[in-house]
Design a protein around this motif. Structure first.
Motif, PDB file in Angstrom:
ATOM      1  N   MET A   1       3.286  -2.766  10.231  1.00 29.23           N
ATOM      2  CA  MET A   1       3.920  -2.228   9.058  1.00 29.23           C
ATOM      3  C   MET A   1       3.242  -2.707   7.781  1.00 29.23           C
ATOM      4  O   MET A   1       2.936  -1.921   6.941  1.00 29.23           O
ATOM      5  N   TYR A   2       3.093  -3.996   7.655  1.00 24.38           N
ATOM      6  CA  TYR A   2       2.498  -4.534   6.442  1.00 24.38           C
ATOM      7  C   TYR A   2       1.360  -5.481   6.771  1.00 24.38           C
ATOM      8  O   TYR A   2       1.387  -6.168   7.777  1.00 24.38           O
ATOM      9  N   VAL A   3       0.392  -5.525   5.898  1.00 25.38           N
ATOM     10  CA  VAL A   3      -0.717  -6.467   6.037  1.00 25.38           C
ATOM     11  C   VAL A   3      -0.835  -7.263   4.746  1.00 25.38           C
ATOM     12  O   VAL A   3      -0.375  -6.836   3.694  1.00 25.38           O
ATOM     13  N   ALA A   4      -1.460  -8.418   4.834  1.00 25.88           N
ATOM     14  CA  ALA A   4      -1.642  -9.288   3.672  1.00 25.88           C
ATOM     15  C   ALA A   4      -2.583  -8.638   2.667  1.00 25.88           C
ATOM     16  O   ALA A   4      -3.537  -7.970   3.034  1.00 25.88           O
ATOM     17  N   ASP A   5      -2.302  -8.850   1.396  1.00 26.92           N
ATOM     18  CA  ASP A   5      -3.114  -8.288   0.334  1.00 26.92           C
ATOM     19  C   ASP A   5      -3.754  -9.394  -0.508  1.00 26.92           C
ATOM     20  O   ASP A   5      -4.095  -9.196  -1.637  1.00 26.92           O
ATOM     21  N   LEU A   6      -3.859 -10.570   0.050  1.00 27.14           N
ATOM     22  CA  LEU A   6      -4.478 -11.687  -0.653  1.00 27.14           C
ATOM     23  C   LEU A   6      -5.211 -12.519   0.371  1.00 27.14           C
ATOM     24  O   LEU A   6      -4.625 -12.938   1.361  1.00 27.14           O
ATOM     25  N   ARG A   7      -6.463 -12.724   0.153  1.00 22.17           N
ATOM     26  CA  ARG A   7      -7.218 -13.520   1.095  1.00 22.17           C
ATOM     27  C   ARG A   7      -7.405 -14.912   0.514  1.00 22.17           C
ATOM     28  O   ARG A   7      -7.833 -15.070  -0.614  1.00 22.17           O
ATOM     29  N   SER A   8      -7.014 -15.894   1.275  1.00 27.39           N
ATOM     30  CA  SER A   8      -7.136 -17.265   0.801  1.00 27.39           C
ATOM     31  C   SER A   8      -7.881 -18.103   1.820  1.00 27.39           C
ATOM     32  O   SER A   8      -8.092 -17.689   2.954  1.00 27.39           O
ATOM     33  N   ASN A   9      -8.246 -19.275   1.423  1.00 26.36           N
ATOM     34  CA  ASN A   9      -8.917 -20.227   2.309  1.00 26.36           C
ATOM     35  C   ASN A   9     -10.160 -19.627   2.962  1.00 26.36           C
ATOM     36  O   ASN A   9     -10.439 -19.861   4.128  1.00 26.36           O
ATOM     37  N   GLY A  10     -10.890 -18.791   2.218  1.00 27.37           N
ATOM     38  CA  GLY A  10     -12.132 -18.251   2.750  1.00 27.37           C
ATOM     39  C   GLY A  10     -11.971 -17.072   3.686  1.00 27.37           C
ATOM     40  O   GLY A  10     -12.942 -16.592   4.247  1.00 27.37           O
ATOM     41  N   VAL A  11     -10.755 -16.574   3.893  1.00 29.00           N
ATOM     42  CA  VAL A  11     -10.557 -15.422   4.775  1.00 29.00           C
ATOM     43  C   VAL A  11     -10.882 -14.167   3.972  1.00 29.00           C
ATOM     44  O   VAL A  11     -10.362 -13.960   2.894  1.00 29.00           O
ATOM     45  N   THR A  12     -11.761 -13.350   4.495  1.00 25.87           N
ATOM     46  CA  THR A  12     -12.154 -12.122   3.822  1.00 25.87           C
ATOM     47  C   THR A  12     -11.544 -10.928   4.549  1.00 25.87           C
ATOM     48  O   THR A  12     -10.924 -11.081   5.601  1.00 25.87           O
ATOM     49  N   LEU A  13     -11.753  -9.763   4.015  1.00 27.16           N
ATOM     50  CA  LEU A  13     -11.245  -8.544   4.640  1.00 27.16           C
ATOM     51  C   LEU A  13     -11.728  -8.440   6.080  1.00 27.16           C
ATOM     52  O   LEU A  13     -10.977  -8.085   6.971  1.00 27.16           O
ATOM     53  N   ILE A  14     -12.971  -8.792   6.320  1.00 30.44           N
ATOM     54  CA  ILE A  14     -13.531  -8.704   7.663  1.00 30.44           C
ATOM     55  C   ILE A  14     -12.907  -9.755   8.584  1.00 30.44           C
ATOM     56  O   ILE A  14     -12.722  -9.525   9.769  1.00 30.44           O
ATOM     57  N   ASP A  15     -12.541 -10.911   8.027  1.00 39.20           N
ATOM     58  CA  ASP A  15     -12.025 -12.023   8.822  1.00 39.20           C
ATOM     59  C   ASP A  15     -10.497 -12.114   8.826  1.00 39.20           C
ATOM     60  O   ASP A  15      -9.960 -13.163   9.134  1.00 39.20           O
ATOM     61  N   GLN A  16      -9.805 -11.058   8.478  1.00 40.26           N
ATOM     62  CA  GLN A  16      -8.350 -11.122   8.395  1.00 40.26           C
ATOM     63  C   GLN A  16      -7.759 -11.737   9.659  1.00 40.26           C
ATOM     64  O   GLN A  16      -8.217 -11.469  10.767  1.00 40.26           O
ATOM     65  N   VAL A  17      -6.692 -12.530   9.466  1.00 38.91           N
ATOM     66  CA  VAL A  17      -6.021 -13.153  10.607  1.00 38.91           C
ATOM     67  C   VAL A  17      -5.442 -12.078  11.515  1.00 38.91           C
ATOM     68  O   VAL A  17      -5.569 -12.127  12.731  1.00 38.91           O
ATOM     69  N   VAL A  18      -4.795 -11.099  10.932  1.00 35.16           N
ATOM     70  CA  VAL A  18      -4.230  -9.978  11.684  1.00 35.16           C
ATOM     71  C   VAL A  18      -4.859  -8.695  11.140  1.00 35.16           C
ATOM     72  O   VAL A  18      -4.610  -8.326  10.004  1.00 35.16           O
ATOM     73  N   THR A  47      12.854 -16.550  -0.058  1.00 38.40           N
ATOM     74  CA  THR A  47      14.256 -16.176  -0.306  1.00 38.40           C
ATOM     75  C   THR A  47      14.422 -14.681  -0.032  1.00 38.40           C
ATOM     76  O   THR A  47      13.447 -13.952   0.138  1.00 38.40           O
ATOM     77  N   ARG A  48      15.654 -14.238  -0.073  1.00 31.42           N
ATOM     78  CA  ARG A  48      15.926 -12.804   0.079  1.00 31.42           C
ATOM     79  C   ARG A  48      15.520 -12.019  -1.158  1.00 31.42           C
ATOM     80  O   ARG A  48      15.470 -10.795  -1.128  1.00 31.42           O
ATOM     81  N   ASP A  49      15.238 -12.725  -2.238  1.00 22.73           N
ATOM     82  CA  ASP A  49      14.786 -12.066  -3.459  1.00 22.73           C
ATOM     83  C   ASP A  49      13.275 -11.875  -3.497  1.00 22.73           C
ATOM     84  O   ASP A  49      12.748 -11.264  -4.415  1.00 22.73           O
ATOM     85  N   VAL A  56       9.973  -5.209   3.258  1.00 17.07           N
ATOM     86  CA  VAL A  56      10.131  -5.141   4.709  1.00 17.07           C
ATOM     87  C   VAL A  56      11.547  -4.698   5.069  1.00 17.07           C
ATOM     88  O   VAL A  56      11.745  -3.834   5.928  1.00 17.07           O
ATOM     89  N   LEU A  57      12.542  -5.271   4.410  1.00 10.85           N
ATOM     90  CA  LEU A  57      13.935  -4.908   4.673  1.00 10.85           C
ATOM     91  C   LEU A  57      14.162  -3.417   4.420  1.00 10.85           C
ATOM     92  O   LEU A  57      14.766  -2.724   5.248  1.00 10.85           O
TER      93      LEU A  57
END
Length: 79
Positions: A1-18, A47-49, A56-57
């Motif tokens: 459904m959703y994917v991360a839109d911020l790459r941190s700790n050296g993770v790039t689009l090619i190296d996405q965790v999921v 939080t729920r906020d 997602v909800l």
């Protein structure tokens, strides 16, 4: 459904965790999008906020509503 839109700790689009393809359920009714954050921040909301939580909800509620409508139609047709 959703994917991360911020790459941190050296993770790039090619190296996405999921990879994006692994984040979908392949249902035509699902909403696909991104949540601003890295993998850790989009799998556990503070939080729920949290805007990601609300996204997602909402998507889950819409999917359940559509499934409920289809179930009702199927029940009426079998009567």
């Amino acid at each position: 459904m959703y994917v991360a839109d911020l790459r941190s700790n050296g993770v790039t689009l090619i190296d996405q965790v999921v990879p994006g393809d692994s984040a979908i359920i392949s249902d035509p009714r699902e909403y696909r999008g991104t949540i601003y954050g890295d993998h850790i921040s989009i799998v556990k909301f503070s939080t729920r906020d949290d805007p990601g939580y609300k996204k997602v909800l909402y998507s889950i509620e819409i999917l359940l509503e559509e499934l409920g409508k289809e179930s009702l139609i199927a029940t009426k047709q079998s009567v």
